[in-house]
Structures are given as C-alpha cells and as structure tokens.
Design a protein around this motif. Structure first.
Motif, PDB file in Angstrom:
ATOM      1  N   ARG A  93       0.838  -1.214   0.000  1.00 24.35           N
ATOM      2  CA  ARG A  93       0.000   0.000   0.000  1.00 24.35           C
ATOM      3  C   ARG A  93       0.867   1.255   0.000  1.00 24.35           C
ATOM      4  N   ALA A  94       1.912   1.269   0.797  1.00 24.08           N
ATOM      5  CA  ALA A  94       2.798   2.436   0.847  1.00 24.08           C
ATOM      6  C   ALA A  94       3.491   2.638  -0.501  1.00 24.08           C
ATOM      7  N   ASP A  95       4.007   1.560  -1.061  1.00 22.21           N
ATOM      8  CA  ASP A  95       4.665   1.652  -2.360  1.00 22.21           C
ATOM      9  C   ASP A  95       3.675   2.064  -3.447  1.00 22.21           C
ATOM     10  N   TRP A  96       2.451   1.535  -3.364  1.00 21.93           N
ATOM     11  CA  TRP A  96       1.439   1.855  -4.372  1.00 21.93           C
ATOM     12  C   TRP A  96       1.131   3.357  -4.396  1.00 21.93           C
ATOM     13  N   ARG A  97       1.020   3.949  -3.229  1.00 17.87           N
ATOM     14  CA  ARG A  97       0.728   5.392  -3.165  1.00 17.87           C
ATOM     15  C   ARG A  97       1.787   6.197  -3.915  1.00 17.87           C
ATOM     16  N   VAL A  98       3.040   5.879  -3.685  1.00 18.89           N
ATOM     17  CA  VAL A  98       4.137   6.589  -4.344  1.00 18.89           C
ATOM     18  C   VAL A  98       4.111   6.309  -5.844  1.00 18.89           C
ATOM     19  N   PHE A  99       3.972   5.045  -6.215  1.00 18.04           N
ATOM     20  CA  PHE A  99       3.954   4.671  -7.629  1.00 18.04           C
ATOM     21  C   PHE A  99       2.794   5.335  -8.365  1.00 18.04           C
ATOM     22  N   ALA A 100       1.611   5.310  -7.773  1.00 19.70           N
ATOM     23  CA  ALA A 100       0.432   5.908  -8.416  1.00 19.70           C
ATOM     24  C   ALA A 100       0.615   7.410  -8.598  1.00 19.70           C
ATOM     25  N   GLU A 101       1.148   8.071  -7.592  1.00 17.77           N
ATOM     26  CA  GLU A 101       1.387   9.503  -7.678  1.00 17.77           C
ATOM     27  C   GLU A 101       2.373   9.829  -8.799  1.00 17.77           C
ATOM     28  N   ARG A 102       3.464   9.112  -8.856  1.00 17.27           N
ATOM     29  CA  ARG A 102       4.502   9.378  -9.858  1.00 17.27           C
ATOM     30  C   ARG A 102       4.041   9.014 -11.264  1.00 17.27           C
ATOM     31  N   SER A 103       3.387   7.868 -11.412  1.00 19.18           N
ATOM     32  CA  SER A 103       2.939   7.474 -12.746  1.00 19.18           C
ATOM     33  C   SER A 103       1.833   8.394 -13.246  1.00 19.18           C
ATOM     34  N   THR A 104       0.956   8.834 -12.361  1.00 24.09           N
ATOM     35  CA  THR A 104      -0.089   9.778 -12.755  1.00 24.09           C
ATOM     36  C   THR A 104       0.521  11.090 -13.211  1.00 24.09           C
ATOM     37  N   ALA A 105       1.538  11.543 -12.520  1.00 27.30           N
ATOM     38  CA  ALA A 105       2.193  12.802 -12.902  1.00 27.30           C
ATOM     39  C   ALA A 105       2.792  12.692 -14.305  1.00 27.30           C
ATOM     40  N   VAL A 106       3.433  11.584 -14.595  1.00 26.09           N
ATOM     41  CA  VAL A 106       4.037  11.401 -15.918  1.00 26.09           C
ATOM     42  C   VAL A 106       2.958  11.277 -16.991  1.00 26.09           C
ATOM     43  N   ILE A 107       1.959  10.442 -16.746  1.00 23.38           N
ATOM     44  CA  ILE A 107       0.929  10.171 -17.751  1.00 23.38           C
ATOM     45  C   ILE A 107       0.101  11.419 -18.052  1.00 23.38           C
ATOM     46  N   THR A 108      -0.193  12.212 -17.050  1.00 24.18           N
ATOM     47  CA  THR A 108      -1.030  13.406 -17.253  1.00 24.18           C
ATOM     48  C   THR A 108      -0.221  14.634 -17.624  1.00 24.18           C
ATOM     49  N   GLY A 109       1.081  14.476 -17.790  1.00 30.90           N
ATOM     50  CA  GLY A 109       1.904  15.595 -18.199  1.00 30.90           C
ATOM     51  C   GLY A 109       2.334  16.500 -17.056  1.00 30.90           C
ATOM     52  N   GLY A 110       2.223  15.980 -15.837  1.00 33.61           N
ATOM     53  CA  GLY A 110       2.647  16.749 -14.670  1.00 33.61           C
ATOM     54  C   GLY A 110       4.143  16.708 -14.504  1.00 33.61           C
ATOM     55  N   LYS A 111       4.590  17.197 -13.408  1.00 29.92           N
ATOM     56  CA  LYS A 111       6.018  17.278 -13.113  1.00 29.92           C
ATOM     57  C   LYS A 111       6.586  15.889 -12.826  1.00 29.92           C
ATOM     58  N   GLU A 112       7.728  15.604 -13.404  1.00 35.17           N
ATOM     59  CA  GLU A 112       8.413  14.334 -13.145  1.00 35.17           C
ATOM     60  C   GLU A 112       9.120  14.388 -11.807  1.00 35.17           C
ATOM     61  N   HIS A 113       9.246  13.233 -11.179  1.00 36.61           N
ATOM     62  CA  HIS A 113       9.957  13.126  -9.904  1.00 36.61           C
ATOM     63  C   HIS A 113      11.449  13.251 -10.156  1.00 36.61           C
TER      64      HIS A 113
END
Length: 114
Positions: A93-113
């Motif tokens: 669950r902890a890893d998923w939160r980070v992964f979802a946040e980062r992948s969403t940012a990339v896919i939606t054109g947000g800021k990369e980590h």
C-alpha cells in the motif's frame, strides 16, 4: 461507474495488493473475492487468474487456507491473511501510493519526480 475493460497488464499490476486487501477484511473464499473485485470496478477476474495467485500468496506465507465442507453443496477453501501478509500488504500500500502519484504525474503531463 460503468464497467470498463481494463488492459490485462494493469490488472496484473494491481491484483496482488487488491486480493490481499480483500482477504485482510476477514476470512473469505475465491468466488467472493472475485465478486468483491468486480464490485470495486476492477472487472471480472477469472478463476484461472485468481486461484494461482491465491496459491502463490499461500506459498509465500501471506495467506493460509482451510477447507470447509459445504452444507448441501460443494465445500470451499477459505483464505485468511497472516501477520506476515498484513506486513506485506502495508508495504504494498505504501509503495502503491508513491507509484500511483509518480505514474499519474508522468501520464497526465505533470512534473516528473527528481
């Protein structure tokens, strides 16, 4: 929400934590796990996918199973999460939160980590 036909690779990535989450709610059996996943909007998870995953989770020590005779019908294998399975789920669950946040940012054109 309408039922969508999710790409298989998306479901493969989320199925282990989703199944552990369902089992963490209390002792349950395969058909009911599949129903809960479908009700959550993940679509139909077939037995050929679900039962090998449950067997792997049992082999890894994340769940244990018990067989119960059916009353007027076939018996069922019930699954329960182990203490180690709860720890594994918490980490997923902890890893998923980070992964979802980062992948969403990339896919939606947000800021990369960085």
């Amino acid at each position: 929400m309408e039922d969508l036909n999710w790409p298989a690779e998306w479901l493969r990535g989320v199925l282990t934590p989703a199944v552990l989450s369902v089992v963490s709610d209390g002792q349950t059996y395969g058909y009911l796990i599949a129903q809960r996943l479908a009700a959550a909007g993940l679509g139909t998870v077939k037995g050929g996918t679900l039962y090998p995953l449950l067997a792997r989770l049992e082999q890894d020590g994340d769940v244990v199973s018990t067989w119960r005779e059916g009353q007027g019908g076939p018996g069922r294998k019930y699954y329960s999460i182990t203490p180690g399975g709860r720890q594994h789920l918490a980490a997923l669950r902890a890893d998923w939160r980070v992964f979802a946040e980062r992948s969403t940012a990339v896919i939606t054109g947000g800021k990369e980590h960085s």
